[in-house]
Each structure stands twice: as C-alpha cells, then as structure tokens.
Design a protein around this motif. Structure first.
Motif, PDB file in Angstrom:
ATOM      1  N   SER A 107      55.312 -42.721 -30.906  1.00 47.88           N
ATOM      2  CA  SER A 107      54.149 -43.073 -31.716  1.00 47.88           C
ATOM      3  C   SER A 107      53.657 -44.492 -31.448  1.00 47.88           C
ATOM      4  O   SER A 107      52.606 -44.880 -31.930  1.00 47.88           O
ATOM      5  CB  SER A 107      54.479 -42.914 -33.205  1.00 47.88           C
ATOM      6  OG  SER A 107      55.598 -43.721 -33.532  1.00 47.88           O
ATOM      7  N   GLY A 108      54.395 -45.264 -30.665  1.00 45.76           N
ATOM      8  CA  GLY A 108      54.002 -46.639 -30.389  1.00 45.76           C
ATOM      9  C   GLY A 108      52.874 -46.735 -29.379  1.00 45.76           C
ATOM     10  O   GLY A 108      52.598 -45.811 -28.627  1.00 45.76           O
ATOM     11  N   MET A 109      52.234 -47.863 -29.341  1.00 50.89           N
ATOM     12  CA  MET A 109      51.111 -48.092 -28.436  1.00 50.89           C
ATOM     13  C   MET A 109      51.577 -48.487 -27.040  1.00 50.89           C
ATOM     14  O   MET A 109      50.812 -48.421 -26.095  1.00 50.89           O
ATOM     15  CB  MET A 109      50.206 -49.186 -28.993  1.00 50.89           C
ATOM     16  CG  MET A 109      49.664 -48.858 -30.366  1.00 50.89           C
ATOM     17  SD  MET A 109      48.653 -47.414 -30.331  1.00 50.89           S
ATOM     18  CE  MET A 109      47.112 -48.087 -30.832  1.00 50.89           C
ATOM     19  N   GLU A 110      52.841 -48.903 -26.880  1.00 54.18           N
ATOM     20  CA  GLU A 110      53.306 -49.407 -25.595  1.00 54.18           C
ATOM     21  C   GLU A 110      53.782 -48.319 -24.637  1.00 54.18           C
ATOM     22  O   GLU A 110      53.818 -48.509 -23.448  1.00 54.18           O
ATOM     23  CB  GLU A 110      54.428 -50.436 -25.792  1.00 54.18           C
ATOM     24  CG  GLU A 110      55.698 -49.879 -26.414  1.00 54.18           C
ATOM     25  CD  GLU A 110      55.624 -49.647 -27.912  1.00 54.18           C
ATOM     26  OE1 GLU A 110      56.507 -48.931 -28.415  1.00 54.18           O
ATOM     27  OE2 GLU A 110      54.709 -50.163 -28.585  1.00 54.18           O
ATOM     28  N   GLY A 111      54.126 -47.139 -25.123  1.00 54.64           N
ATOM     29  CA  GLY A 111      54.620 -46.048 -24.279  1.00 54.64           C
ATOM     30  C   GLY A 111      53.627 -44.908 -24.195  1.00 54.64           C
ATOM     31  O   GLY A 111      52.454 -45.042 -24.550  1.00 54.64           O
ATOM     32  N   CYS A 112      54.105 -43.770 -23.707  1.00 53.61           N
ATOM     33  CA  CYS A 112      53.266 -42.571 -23.650  1.00 53.61           C
ATOM     34  C   CYS A 112      53.073 -42.012 -25.057  1.00 53.61           C
ATOM     35  O   CYS A 112      53.956 -42.129 -25.907  1.00 53.61           O
ATOM     36  CB  CYS A 112      53.908 -41.515 -22.753  1.00 53.61           C
ATOM     37  SG  CYS A 112      54.015 -41.986 -21.013  1.00 53.61           S
TER      38      CYS A 112
END
Length: 171
Positions: free
Chosen positions: A97-102
């Motif tokens: 759910s993070g913005m840094e990963g897929c």
C-alpha cells in the motif's frame, strides 16, 4: 464396494484424463486473465497494455501494467504500477500500500455521456506480489496476486484476492 487396486487405477485414469500436466497457459499477446475471490467472486479477461507515466504525485514516474475487461456498460480494471519509468525486469516484486513500491488495484466503473464516469467499486492492494517472466521492448508478461478490502461506495464489502496472468503489449 470398491476394491483398493481398482479404485486406485480409476482415480489415476480420472486425474490423467482431466489434466494435461502443463498447468494454466499464458494469455495471448495483449490479453490477461484474472480471478477475484472472497467478498467478490468473478472471472475477468480482456486486453492488457503497459507503459510509463508521470504525475504531480509521481514526478519520477511509474510503470503501469493495465488490464481492462469491458462488460456491457461497465469496465472492470486491474492495474499494477511500480516505481520508475523503465519496465520492470524479470523477477518478483512485492505489492503493498506504500507509495515507494509496487501497487495493485481493482475497480469497476460505469461511464455514460450524461453521468460521466462513476466508480462503482474499488480495491487498493494491501499486500501481494507480481512476478515478471518476460520483459522486452514490446512485451511484459507475468503473474500477480494481491489482497485488499473491496469498497462499493460508500460501503466496505470485505476482503478480496485478485490473481491472474498478463501478457501486456507495451506502448
């Protein structure tokens, strides 16, 4: 009453007759297949494409794998996007759910000239994985599986798992 050797022979014949041993086949170029299970059960298939995009929220860009399954007046979509403008290389990538990963998402949309586009249900992945098996200039293929909570505005419906395979044509 079934004699044990006879039952074993019939069970083997049935299993071999029902399976060719090759497992599921990959979708044709530009296509995808997916299943939704849990609070929503559905089988989806349709077109798949991929390409890079940049927005104000993602100035460094993201690479998206888009899957579309039109059904009458609605469109179901499954999307996966990963950081960067370059297509992902073969390998396994976590979805969260993070913005840094897929990231992964599912949605069902209604669109008409008079009403515009209305989101009927949506899901953002909380966990999962995408596995890229082919990554060339014109094609990106692989499998995915992710979990999230389905929302049919304004109500939370429940947990759903999305899984499937794609063979995206790259733009």
């Amino acid at each position: 009453m079934c004699l044990r050797p006879a039952c074993l022979v019939w069970a083997t014949v049935l299993v071999l007759g029902c399976s060719d041993g090759s497992g599921p086949t990959a979708p044709a170029a530009g296509r995808f297949q997916a299943q939704l299970s849990g609070a929503l059960n559905a089988t989806l298939s349709g077109t798949s494409n991929g390409g890079a995009f940049a927005t104000e929220d993602f100035p460094d860009g993201r690479f998206a794998i888009r899957m579309y399954a039109p059904q009458a007046d609605t469109l179901r979509s499954v999307n996966i996007d990963c950081p960067g403008l370059a297509r992902p290389e073969p390998g396994s990538y976590p979805i969260g759910s993070g913005m840094e990963g897929c990231r992964g998402a599912y949605g069902r949309l209604f669109s008409s000239v008079s009403a515009g586009t209305i989101v009927l249900e949506h899901l953002s992945a909380s966990s999962g994985q995408v596995v890229i098996t082919v990554s060339t200039d014109g094609q990106l293929a692989g499998t995915f599986r992710f979990d999230g909570i389905l929302v049919a505005d304004p109500d939370t419906v429940g947990p759903v798992t999305a899984s499937g395979a794609f063979n995206a044509i790259l733009e």
